[in-house]
Design an enzyme around this catalytic site. Structure first.
Site, PDB file in Angstrom:
ATOM      1  N   SER A 263       0.721  -1.329   0.020  1.00 40.60           N
ATOM      2  CA  SER A 263      -0.027  -0.113  -0.054  1.00 40.60           C
ATOM      3  C   SER A 263       0.669   0.982   0.121  1.00 40.60           C
ATOM      4  CB  SER A 263      -0.880  -0.021   1.241  1.00 40.60           C
ATOM      5  OG  SER A 263      -0.125   0.008   2.371  1.00 40.60           O
TER       6      SER A 263
ATOM      7  N   ASP B 285      -3.142   4.600  -3.528  1.00 40.55           N
ATOM      8  CA  ASP B 285      -4.372   5.469  -3.162  1.00 40.55           C
ATOM      9  C   ASP B 285      -4.341   6.985  -3.731  1.00 40.55           C
ATOM     10  OD1 ASP B 285      -6.676   4.575  -1.720  1.00 40.55           O
ATOM     11  OD2 ASP B 285      -6.297   5.445   0.070  1.00 40.55           O
TER      12      ASP B 285
ATOM     13  N   LYS C   2      -9.411   5.599   4.541  1.00 37.77           N
ATOM     14  CA  LYS C   2      -7.926   5.593   4.430  1.00 37.77           C
ATOM     15  C   LYS C   2      -7.452   4.468   4.169  1.00 37.77           C
ATOM     16  CE  LYS C   2      -8.023   9.519   7.542  1.00 37.77           C
ATOM     17  NZ  LYS C   2      -7.641   9.871   9.167  1.00 37.77           N
ATOM     18  N   LYS C   3      -6.537   3.890   4.903  1.00 35.35           N
ATOM     19  CA  LYS C   3      -5.823   2.754   4.557  1.00 35.35           C
ATOM     20  C   LYS C   3      -6.596   1.454   4.371  1.00 35.35           C
ATOM     21  CE  LYS C   3      -1.877  -0.166   5.847  1.00 35.35           C
ATOM     22  NZ  LYS C   3      -0.541  -0.418   6.667  1.00 35.35           N
TER      23      LYS C   3
ATOM     24  N   ASP D 172       3.704  -2.703   4.200  1.00 40.33           N
ATOM     25  CA  ASP D 172       3.818  -1.152   3.655  1.00 40.33           C
ATOM     26  C   ASP D 172       5.100  -1.199   2.842  1.00 40.33           C
ATOM     27  OD1 ASP D 172       2.090  -0.612   5.797  1.00 40.33           O
ATOM     28  OD2 ASP D 172       3.511   0.089   7.371  1.00 40.33           O
TER      29      ASP D 172
ATOM     30  N   ASP E 101      -5.186  -1.422  12.432  1.00 43.30           N
ATOM     31  CA  ASP E 101      -4.596  -2.882  12.690  1.00 43.30           C
ATOM     32  C   ASP E 101      -5.013  -3.516  13.924  1.00 43.30           C
ATOM     33  OD1 ASP E 101      -3.561  -1.112  14.230  1.00 43.30           O
ATOM     34  OD2 ASP E 101      -1.471  -1.141  12.896  1.00 43.30           O
TER      35      ASP E 101
END
Length: 1143
Positions: free
Chosen positions: A378, A414, A606-607, A631, A846
């Site tokens: 991501s 993104d 978001k993520k 990541d 997470d």
């Protein structure tokens, strides 16, 4: 049904026993009594028939893809798919994706020959090597459509040589006999999902699915049994008589030589586990647990003594200190209790290879039977996350030591930036040489930037004679690759300016032609961002425009590297490669660029939202039963890391594991680790300890997930029995009839809190959305993620050899469906983000995602490898570190005030695991008491009082015992966790630094958000850069002003002033109170010692601290000090320090 087998003894007498084959593949002997009803009471000879894998008893396999399917896959890999809400999904065929030429046949935009038929602009079909497939011996180049026309309407005449085609069968491809025989025909007319579900159902009925390439067709299309017998060296028939050895006839319980056992040919090797638990030495763990109990008792006695002995002279000081100490004891208990059962684990990669990649009875060809893995990377902003770093992470994934055809990499952009897109395309192009180089020479690590930066000898343990030459050439290619990556921003800008200028000239020319002699107005042309093929970029433009900005653009999917062929593909001498690859597999894993659709007015989460989009897109395109997310700055440091994690998932009981978490390791940290950036106490102490309870928490990266666990399903066998609060008083719950009667393939897919809840497939669209492709892929992913049923103790397993079939080819409809599931409206009125996928509503998504899985009864495992599995970067700058901790603490406060609070957890969450998650939500609130306690020494020195009346023996004894037990616990933790004393001390220091700065800000921010709905963000207001660009740790000395610095600086200056005031008071007082001074000074030094790294960081490299820092902190500290002395002067005097006066 009883299987039968026979074997000739030494004297030729038939000695046999009855046996049956279980669903796990083992043979179980049957007594004669159990077979009387079937065979009767007559005399008979016992024997077992083992059916070999012949064409007559082997299930059919999918046939090789037809020419049309391969052409469509090439079309898919060379097209960019875009679409979204209220828009048509389009496939834009791209001539090229980057400026440089692409040579790898899997690469998007790879050039192909044009059709030689006049008037046709089609492309000639290519094989897996990128070479043209020419159906005629004259090598006339013809595309698929023209070939079909020539066969159907031209009577099979070649347009080139005018001779008839010798082979006009489009349904199968020509396979060289040297490579291996053709497979059996199968359910070729079925759709992709029907074939997947058919495979799963057949395997659930214990049908052995074998990918056996030892079968071929004769010229008539029938099976050539003779050729099959010759090539496989097998024997034909429904069964081979394998007679037991002499002395084995008769009773199963006979004592002579294995007569009652299984035939030797059917006996497998002893079952070996893939993982083992390494117990910590009792000489370490037993004293550790004892010390925890002793310290708990001492703390209880100490607090009881403190409460019963107040300081009447300063009751307010005593009360504040007691409240803080009670909270500290409670906080320590929450942190310490989950550490009672630490464990270490080890894996056996040799056993994994033996079970899944070694030829055996169930997998004669030795093709990999490992499940597929989808890798997620991501990224969001190429300015903050450099494309070169992301490209290196992708290269390390593509070079991972895992079956190429089972690996897929998805990159989520993104931000929808063309810079990220082209950097990823450049990485795919460079992988053409980097990945084979890594395989050829067993390179570690497989991140080129890290590998070429190694300070050790790169030629050590390299035995190939051409390594030096290959390394030099690859290093030169990588240097050119870095130049291209770093030059992409300017290249894109120049290209866009040129195309925009051309568009302006066209618009002006058109305006002149239409307007004539009228007064012309300036032409306004949108400043678009252009791709390498001369078309508009559908994502975010450098100059924002409607439908082309960061929060407003279409969904994009580009297959950068199409799925590899099923068989290994070795390089040839004629390849245009800088290194020799004749013995190296040159295939590359599937690589897909994904940028989800974004539109104004939608909460994109978001993520977490980006990860859920990847989950859905990957389920449709590759559907790997396991997902590993990284990541963009975390790369694979150990190429066998995926195999290490797979050992846990494929071991006995692995079907109940929701994820395997790897520790985070960091590079570029200063040697002293001033701000505890490595966080080793958390990753090596806390996480190992949780591994002995229900499993470690999910920390956001370096985690191997089970896909069905992310889908929100309960673990297998969760409805048979799960302990509750009264499980010790009441018996086990009986399995409900609905569970027992559920279909086998659905029994492992259960979602709900009640035993009698049926898994209703009709409700899946409400939970997962309206994509039938996605819903159909769920049971397939569940089946493929099961461990091997190679042992009676393995429950919910799959037959060996079930995953050796080739992956289906991509088609346009599949990618179009993937576009629809990444649209911004797809999650509306579904459970995505609520129960399914990454959970929304928290900054630390997470931790919440892992908590939800544990709350449903899943377990997790902590995998610490000898060689670090993954490595990444961490902020070494003080302000960046504080803001990172602020984000984590803010998420914890949000968890505490949400329904994810561990106090509201289900009975499936174990007690110690519940305490660990409760501590996750509570630890930021310790900052309130910590700040008060840090000011108490100063207040004590200012007032001349202390938290106790006198420093008597009882208080000092309690203090000594508490301190010694803490130190002894730290030493034992260091012993079983393998960390250093300096790392433990750095963690203690930063606990106070973070607690007095970021944690208190997080509590304030969380309370304002919950109570008033106000969100506060602490941002940087100024920064200064370092002068030394060659220093690897230059960021360590950069000072960035932040409001988070005010509390700890105020604490430091207040304590320093208080020490000066206390000394002056004691020295110039009539009756000095040395005990009170020593008590206050001791605790002040305790505070200052913990804040020393913070003070050192404020000084920068040459003391260049912003003046505003000292101005504000000094004013606040002096004001507090003088106000306190003025309001409450010493007894019997109105002056400071008795007769002493400040000048």
């Amino acid at each position: 049904m009883a299987a039968r087998s026979s074997q000739l003894g030494k004297n030729g007498a038939p000695m046999v026993t009855f046996a049956r084959r279980t669903s796990s593949g083992r043979y179980v002997n049957l007594s004669r009594e159990s077979l009387d009803s079937e065979i009767g009471s007559g005399e008979f000879a016992n024997y077992t028939v083992h059916i070999p894998p012949t064409p007559d008893n082997q299930p059919m396999e999918p046939m090789d893809a037809s020419i049309s399917q391969r052409v469509e896959e090439q079309y898919v890999s060379s097209s960019m798919f875009t679409g979204g809400y209220n828009s048509v999904t389009r496939a834009h065929l791209m001539d090229k994706v980057i400026e440089s030429e692409t040579s790898h046949p899997q690469m998007a935009g790879a050039k192909g020959s044009s059709c030689a038929v006049p008037g046709c602009d089609g492309k000639v079909m290519r094989d897996e090597r990128g070479e043209d497939i020419l159906p005629c011996e004259c090598d006339f180049k013809i595309c698929r459509d023209c070939y079909i026309d020539a066969v159907k309407t031209g009577e099979g005449i070649c347009p080139g040589c005018k001779e008839p085609y010798k082979n006009t069968d489009l349904a199968e491809t020509t396979v060289d006999s040297a490579r291996g025989p053709l497979p059996l025909p199968s359910n070729f007319g079925m759709s992709k999902m029907e074939r997947r579900l058919s495979l799963m159902r057949s395997a659930n009925r214990s049908v052995l699915i074998k990918s056996h390439s030892g079968l071929m067709r004769s010229q008539t299309g029938d099976f050539d049994h003779n050729r099959w017998l010759f090539e496989t060296k097998g024997t034909y028939g429904y069964g081979n008589a394998i007679w037991p050895k002499e002395g084995g006839f008769g009773n199963d319980n006979s004592d002579n030589g294995g007569g009652g056992g299984e035939p030797a040919e059917l006996l497998s090797k002893p079952w070996r586990p893939l993982t083992r638990k390494l117990k910590i030495s009792a000489a370490v763990i037993s004293p550790y647990r004892l010390l925890i109990v002793v310290r708990m008792a001492v703390l209880a006695l100490f607090l009881q003594w403190r409460i019963s002995h107040p300081n009447e002279d300063a009751r307010w000081l005593w009360l504040m200190s007691v409240i803080c100490e009670i909270w500290f004891a409670f906080s320590w208990l929450l942190d310490q209790l989950p550490k009672l059962c630490p464990v270490n684990r080890a894996t056996d990669l040799n056993v994994l290879k033996e079970k899944f990649e070694t030829p055996n009875q169930d997998n004669p060809t030795g093709k990999s039977d490992l499940p597929g893995v989808d890798m997620f990377v991501s990224t969001a902003d190429p300015e903050k996350e450099p494309p070169l770093v992301t490209a290196n992470t992708i290269l390390s994934i593509l070079a991972a030591d895992y079956p190429v055809e089972k690996l897929a990499c998805y990159v989520s952009d993104d931000g929808g930036a063309l810079l990220t897109f082209e950097a990823m395309a450049e990485a795919a192009s460079f992988a053409n040489i980097w990945v084979p180089f890594c395989r050829k020479h067993s390179i570690e690590p497989r991140n080129p930037e890290s590998y070429f930066s190694l300070k050790k000898d790169p030629y050590k343990n390299k035995v190939r004679h051409d390594f030096v030459k290959d390394r030099r050439r690859v290093k030169r290619e990588y240097d050119e690759f870095k130049v291209r990556i770093n030059g992409l921003p300017d290249s894109i800008r120049r290209r866009s300016d040129a195309y925009n200028a051309r568009e302006e000239i066209k618009a002006m020319k058109l305006q002149r032609e239409t307007a004539g002699d009228e007064l012309l107005e300036p032409v306004k042309v949108s400043k678009a961002t252009w791709m390498a093929d001369g078309t508009h970029w559908p994502g975010t433009w450098m100059v924002s425009a409607p439908e082309h900005s960061k929060g407003d653009h279409a969904g994009i999917i580009q297959v950068m590297l199409k799925p590899p062929s099923d068989e290994p593909l070795h390089g040839t001498a004629g390849d245009n490669s800088p290194i020799e690859l004749e013995e190296v597999d040159i295939r590359l894993p599937l690589l897909v660029y994904v940028s989800r659709e974004k539109r104004p007015g939608y909460d994109h989460n978001k993520k977490a939202g980006a990860m859920n989009a990847l989950v859905r897109a990957s389920a449709i395109m590759s559907n790997g039963p396991f997902i590993l997310n990284l990541d963009c700055d975390h790369y694979i440091y150990n190429s066998e890391a995926i195999r290490e994690g797979m050992c846990f998932m494929m071991d006995r009981g692995g079907d109940r594991l929701c994820y395997v978490q790897f520790p985070q390791r960091f590079e570029g940290i200063d040697p002293s680790d001033r701000y505890a950036n490595r966080n080793t106490v958390f990753f090596d102490v806390n996480m190992r300890a949780l591994d002995g309870v229900q499993g470690p928490v999910y920390v956001g990266t370096g985690c191997l997930f089970r896909r069905t666990a992310l889908y929100g399903f309960d673990p297998p066998r969760s409805k048979e029995y799960h302990p509750g609060c009264c499980s010790c008083c009441f018996g086990r719950r009986k399995k409900s009839a609905s569970v027992a009667s559920a279909p086998e393939e659905n029994r492992a897919l259960r979602m709900g809190d009640f035993d009698d809840e049926e898994m209703n497939l009709a409700l899946f669209p409400k939970r997962f959305g309206n994509s039938s492709f996605l819903i159909d892929s769920i049971p397939v992913a569940e089946f493929q993620g099961r461990p091997l049923a190679d042992h009676p103790a393995v429950k919910n397993g799959r037959p060996p050899g079930a995953l050796t079939i080739p992956r289906e080819l991509l088609d346009a409809s599949t990618v179009a469906e993937a576009i629809s599931v990444i649209s911004c409206w797809y999650e509306d009125k579904t459970e995505w983000g609520n129960r399914v996928g990454w959970i929304y509503g928290s900054v630390t998504e997470d931790v919440v995602t892992g908590y939800r899985m544990h709350n449903r009864g899943w377990k997790s495992v902590y995998c610490v490898t000898k060689r670090d599995a993954f490595r990444g970067t961490a902020p070494i700058n003080m302000t960046d570190r504080l803001h990172q901790v602020l984000r984590w603490a803010t998420g914890s406060v949000e968890i505490f005030f949400s329904r994810n609070n561990a106090l509201l957890a289900s009975p499936k969450l174990k007690f110690l695991q519940r305490i660990a998650y409760l501590n996750v939500g509570i630890y930021p609130f310790t900052s309130v008491f910590l700040i008060v306690y840090c000011f108490l020494p100063a207040l004590s020195l200012f007032s001349g009082q202390f938290i106790v009346r006198t420093l008597n023996v009882t208080f000092l004894t309690y203090l000594l015992v508490i301190t010694l037990t803490l130190c002894m616990l730290a030493v034992l933790e260091i012993k079983w966790a393998g960390i250093s004393l300096e790392e433990w001390w750095r963690n203690e220091q930063f606990w106070l630094i973070g607690g007095t700065s970021a944690h208190i800000a997080a509590v304030l921010q969380g309370l304002l958000k919950v109570v008033a709905g106000i969100e506060i963000s602490f941002t940087l207001t100024s920064k200064s850069a370092g002068d030394d660009n060659d220093d690897d740790y230059a960021d360590l000395y950069i000072i960035k002003w932040s409001s988070l610095m005010i509390p700890p600086i105020t604490i430091m200056m207040t304590n320093l002033i208080a020490i000066a005031v206390g000394f002056s008071r004691t020295i110039y007082s009539t009756i000095p109170q040395w005990s009170r001074l020593l008590g206050g000074v001791f605790f002040s030094f305790w505070v200052l010692a913990h804040l020393y790294p913070f003070a050192k960081g404020l000084m920068g490299r040459r003391g260049r601290t912003p003046t505003i820092v000292f101005v504000w902190s000094g004013l606040i500290a002096i004001t507090i000090s003088l106000l306190w002395v003025a309001i409450n002067p010493p007894e019997g005097s109105t002056e400071i320090g008795g007769s002493f006066q400040f000048p």
